[in-house]
Design a protein around this motif. Structure first.
Motif, PDB file in Angstrom:
ATOM      1  N   ASN A  88      -7.717   5.332   7.414  1.00 41.84           N
ATOM      2  CA  ASN A  88      -8.883   4.537   7.392  1.00 41.84           C
ATOM      3  C   ASN A  88      -8.814   3.758   8.417  1.00 41.84           C
ATOM      4  OD1 ASN A  88     -10.412   5.532   5.727  1.00 41.84           O
ATOM      5  ND2 ASN A  88      -9.521   4.834   4.307  1.00 41.84           N
ATOM      6  N   PHE A  89      -7.480   3.478   9.410  1.00 40.83           N
ATOM      7  CA  PHE A  89      -6.421   2.063  10.156  1.00 40.83           C
ATOM      8  C   PHE A  89      -6.448   2.820  11.205  1.00 40.83           C
ATOM      9  CE2 PHE A  89      -7.176  -0.005   5.864  1.00 40.83           C
ATOM     10  CZ  PHE A  89      -7.460  -0.459   5.481  1.00 40.83           C
ATOM     11  N   SER A  90      -6.825   4.404  11.356  1.00 35.40           N
ATOM     12  CA  SER A  90      -6.736   4.567  13.280  1.00 35.40           C
ATOM     13  C   SER A  90      -4.809   4.885  13.354  1.00 35.40           C
ATOM     14  CB  SER A  90      -7.050   3.510  14.572  1.00 35.40           C
ATOM     15  OG  SER A  90      -8.410   3.356  14.125  1.00 35.40           O
ATOM     16  N   ARG A  91      -4.306   5.183  12.037  1.00 34.40           N
ATOM     17  CA  ARG A  91      -3.358   5.487  11.768  1.00 34.40           C
ATOM     18  C   ARG A  91      -2.839   6.969  11.713  1.00 34.40           C
ATOM     19  NH1 ARG A  91      -0.115   0.228   9.919  1.00 34.40           N
ATOM     20  NH2 ARG A  91      -1.336  -1.192  10.618  1.00 34.40           N
ATOM     21  N   ASP A  92      -2.093   7.889  12.315  1.00 35.23           N
ATOM     22  CA  ASP A  92      -1.576   9.510  11.934  1.00 35.23           C
ATOM     23  C   ASP A  92      -0.806   9.344  10.939  1.00 35.23           C
ATOM     24  OD1 ASP A  92       0.345   8.883  13.158  1.00 35.23           O
ATOM     25  OD2 ASP A  92       0.283  10.474  14.615  1.00 35.23           O
ATOM     26  N   HIS A  93      -0.012   8.329  10.553  1.00 32.61           N
ATOM     27  CA  HIS A  93       1.013   8.413   8.503  1.00 32.61           C
ATOM     28  C   HIS A  93       1.023   6.884   8.570  1.00 32.61           C
ATOM     29  CE1 HIS A  93       3.382   6.850  12.424  1.00 32.61           C
ATOM     30  NE2 HIS A  93       4.457   6.401  11.399  1.00 32.61           N
ATOM     31  N   HIS A  94       1.124   7.071   7.432  1.00 29.03           N
ATOM     32  CA  HIS A  94       1.772   6.018   6.796  1.00 29.03           C
ATOM     33  C   HIS A  94       3.699   6.074   6.666  1.00 29.03           C
ATOM     34  CE1 HIS A  94       0.448   2.667   3.919  1.00 29.03           C
ATOM     35  NE2 HIS A  94       0.844   3.440   2.502  1.00 29.03           N
ATOM     36  N   ILE A  95       3.718   4.162   6.946  1.00 25.96           N
ATOM     37  CA  ILE A  95       5.135   4.145   7.045  1.00 25.96           C
ATOM     38  C   ILE A  95       5.862   4.214   6.037  1.00 25.96           C
ATOM     39  CG2 ILE A  95       4.484   1.889   9.134  1.00 25.96           C
ATOM     40  CD1 ILE A  95       4.562   0.195   7.483  1.00 25.96           C
ATOM     41  N   GLY A  96       6.943   4.705   6.345  1.00 22.70           N
ATOM     42  CA  GLY A  96       8.168   4.426   5.050  1.00 22.70           C
ATOM     43  C   GLY A  96       8.022   3.216   3.943  1.00 22.70           C
ATOM     44  N   HIS A  97       8.461   3.731   2.932  1.00 25.20           N
ATOM     45  CA  HIS A  97       8.700   3.075   1.540  1.00 25.20           C
ATOM     46  C   HIS A  97       9.320   1.611   1.998  1.00 25.20           C
ATOM     47  CE1 HIS A  97      10.431   0.751  -2.090  1.00 25.20           C
ATOM     48  NE2 HIS A  97       9.178   1.847  -2.318  1.00 25.20           N
ATOM     49  N   GLY A  98      10.933   2.030   2.717  1.00 25.85           N
ATOM     50  CA  GLY A  98      12.096   0.292   2.771  1.00 25.85           C
ATOM     51  C   GLY A  98      10.803  -0.351   4.710  1.00 25.85           C
ATOM     52  N   GLU A  99      10.471   0.275   5.109  1.00 26.75           N
ATOM     53  CA  GLU A  99       9.847  -0.092   6.760  1.00 26.75           C
ATOM     54  C   GLU A  99       8.519  -0.444   5.557  1.00 26.75           C
ATOM     55  OE1 GLU A  99       8.577   0.793  10.861  1.00 26.75           O
ATOM     56  OE2 GLU A  99       8.487   2.470   9.538  1.00 26.75           O
ATOM     57  N   ARG A 100       8.753  -0.872   5.217  1.00 22.56           N
ATOM     58  CA  ARG A 100       6.947  -1.137   4.389  1.00 22.56           C
ATOM     59  C   ARG A 100       7.566  -2.674   3.335  1.00 22.56           C
ATOM     60  NH1 ARG A 100       5.625   3.380   2.207  1.00 22.56           N
ATOM     61  NH2 ARG A 100       4.777   2.497  -0.211  1.00 22.56           N
ATOM     62  N   TYR A 101       8.745  -2.780   3.048  1.00 20.57           N
ATOM     63  CA  TYR A 101       9.143  -3.995   2.652  1.00 20.57           C
ATOM     64  C   TYR A 101       9.986  -4.549   3.532  1.00 20.57           C
ATOM     65  CZ  TYR A 101       8.062  -3.031  -2.474  1.00 20.57           C
ATOM     66  OH  TYR A 101       7.300  -3.355  -3.289  1.00 20.57           O
ATOM     67  N   ARG A 102      10.323  -4.201   4.193  1.00 18.60           N
ATOM     68  CA  ARG A 102      10.829  -4.708   6.080  1.00 18.60           C
ATOM     69  C   ARG A 102       9.654  -5.817   6.071  1.00 18.60           C
ATOM     70  NH1 ARG A 102      13.412  -0.813   7.889  1.00 18.60           N
ATOM     71  NH2 ARG A 102      12.664  -1.228  10.209  1.00 18.60           N
ATOM     72  N   LEU A 103       8.915  -5.007   6.571  1.00 14.72           N
ATOM     73  CA  LEU A 103       7.061  -5.324   7.500  1.00 14.72           C
ATOM     74  C   LEU A 103       6.886  -6.513   6.177  1.00 14.72           C
ATOM     75  CD1 LEU A 103       3.994  -3.718   8.820  1.00 14.72           C
ATOM     76  CD2 LEU A 103       4.671  -4.766   7.260  1.00 14.72           C
ATOM     77  N   ALA A 104       6.779  -6.106   4.630  1.00 17.07           N
ATOM     78  CA  ALA A 104       6.560  -7.218   3.467  1.00 17.07           C
ATOM     79  C   ALA A 104       7.403  -8.887   3.858  1.00 17.07           C
ATOM     80  CB  ALA A 104       6.495  -7.015   2.459  1.00 17.07           C
ATOM     81  N   ASN A 105       8.293  -8.243   4.562  1.00 18.35           N
ATOM     82  CA  ASN A 105       9.499  -9.192   4.250  1.00 18.35           C
ATOM     83  C   ASN A 105       8.863 -10.623   5.781  1.00 18.35           C
ATOM     84  OD1 ASN A 105      12.069 -10.396   1.886  1.00 18.35           O
ATOM     85  ND2 ASN A 105      11.407  -7.679   2.505  1.00 18.35           N
ATOM     86  N   GLU A 106       9.102  -9.939   7.053  1.00 25.14           N
ATOM     87  CA  GLU A 106       8.038 -10.664   7.239  1.00 25.14           C
ATOM     88  C   GLU A 106       7.196 -11.349   7.564  1.00 25.14           C
ATOM     89  OE1 GLU A 106       7.749  -9.855  12.880  1.00 25.14           O
ATOM     90  OE2 GLU A 106       9.322  -8.238  11.461  1.00 25.14           O
ATOM     91  N   TYR A 107       6.361 -11.297   7.420  1.00 26.23           N
ATOM     92  CA  TYR A 107       4.937 -10.970   7.219  1.00 26.23           C
ATOM     93  C   TYR A 107       4.614 -12.422   6.025  1.00 26.23           C
ATOM     94  CZ  TYR A 107      -0.590  -9.780   6.830  1.00 26.23           C
ATOM     95  OH  TYR A 107      -1.770  -9.629   6.986  1.00 26.23           O
ATOM     96  N   SER A 161       0.689  -1.321   0.244  1.00 26.98           N
ATOM     97  CA  SER A 161       0.220  -0.381  -0.306  1.00 26.98           C
ATOM     98  C   SER A 161       1.064   1.128  -0.379  1.00 26.98           C
ATOM     99  CB  SER A 161      -1.028   0.013   1.441  1.00 26.98           C
ATOM    100  OG  SER A 161      -2.060  -1.050   1.255  1.00 26.98           O
ATOM    101  N   TRP A 162       0.940   2.246  -1.281  1.00 29.01           N
ATOM    102  CA  TRP A 162       1.884   3.106  -1.265  1.00 29.01           C
ATOM    103  C   TRP A 162       0.842   4.745  -0.916  1.00 29.01           C
ATOM    104  CZ3 TRP A 162       0.408   0.495  -5.933  1.00 29.01           C
ATOM    105  CH2 TRP A 162      -0.163   1.794  -6.838  1.00 29.01           C
ATOM    106  N   LEU A 163      -0.667   4.416  -0.942  1.00 30.45           N
ATOM    107  CA  LEU A 163      -1.035   5.784  -0.780  1.00 30.45           C
ATOM    108  C   LEU A 163      -1.244   6.176   0.678  1.00 30.45           C
ATOM    109  CD1 LEU A 163      -4.184   4.977  -3.512  1.00 30.45           C
ATOM    110  CD2 LEU A 163      -2.402   6.586  -3.869  1.00 30.45           C
ATOM    111  N   GLU A 164      -0.974   7.082   1.036  1.00 31.36           N
ATOM    112  CA  GLU A 164      -0.627   7.939   2.773  1.00 31.36           C
ATOM    113  C   GLU A 164      -2.067   7.911   3.229  1.00 31.36           C
ATOM    114  OE1 GLU A 164       1.335  10.404   5.854  1.00 31.36           O
ATOM    115  OE2 GLU A 164       2.055   8.887   4.204  1.00 31.36           O
ATOM    116  N   GLY A 165      -3.154   8.239   2.064  1.00 33.45           N
ATOM    117  CA  GLY A 165      -4.117   8.684   2.988  1.00 33.45           C
ATOM    118  C   GLY A 165      -4.750   6.705   3.097  1.00 33.45           C
ATOM    119  N   THR A 166      -4.304   6.396   3.334  1.00 35.12           N
ATOM    120  CA  THR A 166      -5.231   4.958   3.982  1.00 35.12           C
ATOM    121  C   THR A 166      -4.602   4.707   4.886  1.00 35.12           C
ATOM    122  OG1 THR A 166      -4.058   4.050   1.755  1.00 35.12           O
ATOM    123  CG2 THR A 166      -4.812   2.350   3.394  1.00 35.12           C
ATOM    124  N   ALA A 167      -3.607   5.656   5.716  1.00 36.76           N
ATOM    125  CA  ALA A 167      -3.313   5.837   6.817  1.00 36.76           C
ATOM    126  C   ALA A 167      -4.800   5.767   7.971  1.00 36.76           C
ATOM    127  CB  ALA A 167      -2.087   6.117   7.230  1.00 36.76           C
TER     128      ALA A 167
END
Length: 455
Positions: free
Chosen positions: A136-155, A128-134
């Motif tokens: 909709n899920f009780s978050r105040d910011h969208h996580i950064g690009h590199g962190e998203r892929y670290r999360l994806a690998n673990e996920y 998910s790359w769109l900043e506005g998505t956050a």
């Protein structure tokens, strides 16, 4: 020609249309993105054409400027489960975000879909790359690009671990012996990592495919590295054959470097087709398609990859706007591709939108000419297959009726299904359950240790 090495075809189910103006076509179904009858019809056409899979894309953020198809559309697990009941062979692939779902829930959804479909499920892994998505899920910011892929690998590792909770044949149902679950065949995962802590086990036993087929669509360095390590297939939007060839070659090199067989990662090029019986008909159909592609829609389409940036505020014929830092945290690979072309060709905003603001490029011509183009890209190593989108209402059915038989006659594409699973269609092996593999490895090690003493 073996299944693994043959041309592969998927079809994207896109309801009312892939563009911002395609809904205005006289034959467009206005509620098509939530019309079960249309989805069933298209899935059955794809299955008649012996396609490997149908695909349902998804995103989790909209506003009033979003593509009409995005504004109101089915959630993937629901529509794919419904399609599982009216099809028999075709794969069922859906997009789910790792940034805004829990691994346990997703693992259970896909295990359920794989069982419902008897082995036809596929997961398109997105961050998910769109900043506005956050928001909709009780978050105040969208996580950064590199962190998203670290999360994806673990996920993905967590989900795969949950899919291995049950060994094959764990549920024996021995009524006489009073044994429902074979002892020692159900395992806790007990994962603790940077982003997730998941005990397990999953409350669903081993599915037909072992693991559903994993798809990915990243074009950035992080996305390509993720695909090389994890994916079975990757989607791309090639703008020309040379770029497609370079992309696939890079993916194959990365896959080998990750210790995997490059022949087990398939690259699907996103394409649409316009098929006509005469040159005049093809030109007419092309003009008809282009009449539903406005500059306003192209700007909106371009802006989507740039974190939904509103390019309409700029002069169309001025140089492309100065780069903003937040763009690189969005669809980074697509953004860098656009910016490189802007720099190299000194494009104006209008020129950029017209070049990159189209949902898909197209192969156009007679059935033989379209088949020639598909064959050329495939045999030259630019792609392993194609993700087909419909350029105009009715064109997909024409493709199945007129182009597919040519591909079959040339020995490029299957004449019938030889498998009932998506892995089987693609020629992919069923992953061995990790606990069974551990026992096999331990047994082989034990034998190896004993052999010198017995020599």
């Amino acid at each position: 020609m073996g299944v693994k090495n043959g041309l592969k075809l998927g079809f994207i189910l896109h309801g009312v249309g892939r563009g911002w103006d395609s809904w205005r076509h006289p034959e467009a179904v206005i509620d098509g993105s939530t019309n079960i009858d249309l989805y069933v019809k298209q899935a059955k056409i794809a299955e008649k054409g012996k396609f490997d899979f149908v695909f349902v894309a998804d995103s989790l953020h909209i506003d009033e400027r979003s593509m009409p198809h995005y504004l109101s559309r089915f959630e993937p697990a629901t529509i794919l489960s419904a399609l599982a009941m009216v099809t028999q062979h075709i794969g069922l692939v859906g997009t789910f975000s790792v940034s805004y779902t829990e691994p346990f829930n997703l693992a259970r959804q896909f295990a359920s879909l794989d069982k419902l479909s008897r082995g036809r499920a596929g997961w398109n892994v997105v961050t998910s790359w769109l900043e506005g998505t956050a928001a909709n899920f009780s978050r105040d910011h969208h996580i950064g690009h590199g962190e998203r892929y670290r999360l994806a690998n673990e996920y993905v590792q967590v989900v795969k671990g949950l899919w291995d909770s049950y060994e094959p044949g764990a549920i024996v149902g021995d009524k006489q012996g009073g044994v429902f679950l074979k002892p020692g065949t159900l395992h806790q995962l007990n994962h603790k990592g940077e982003f997730f802590s998941v005990r397990g086990p999953l409350n669903l036993d081993r599915m037909p495919q072992g693991h559903p087929v994993l798809f990915q669509a990243g074009n950035s360095d992080d996305g390509r590295a993720f695909a090389a390590a994890n994916a079975d297939a990757i989607f791309s939007l090639p703008r020309n054959k040379e770029a497609a060839f370079a992309y696939r070659a890079d993916l194959r090199e990365r896959t080998a470097a990750a210790g995997r067989d490059p022949d087990t990662l398939f690259v699907f090029g996103g394409i649409s087709t316009i098929v006509g019986s005469t040159r005049e008909e093809v030109q007419r159909l092309s003009a008809e398609r282009n009449s539903y592609a406005s500059i306003e829609g192209a700007l909106l389409s371009l802006g989507q990859s740039f974190n939904d940036y509103d390019f309409s505020q700029h002069d169309l014929d001025a140089p492309f706007p100065a780069v903003k830092e937040e763009w690189l945290s969005s669809s980074q690979g697509n953004v860098k591709t656009v910016l490189a072309a802007v720099e190299q060709d000194k494009l104006t905003l209008r020129e950029t939108a017209l070049r990159f603001g189209k949902p898909m490029d197209s192969f156009e011509g007679s059935p033989e000419e379209v088949a020639d183009q598909l064959q050329d890209w495939f045999e030259s190593g630019a792609v392993d297959g194609f993700m087909l989108g419909e350029s105009l209402p009715g064109q997909f059915e024409i493709f199945v009726e007129q182009v597919v038989p040519i591909l079959q006659a040339r020995g490029l594409f299957r004449s019938d299904y030889s498998s009932d699973t998506l892995r089987g269609h693609l020629g992919l092996a069923v992953p061995e359950n990790r606990y069974v593999a551990q026992r096999h490895n331990a047994a082989e090690t034990d034998v190896a240790r004993k052999e010198p003493a017995n020599a």
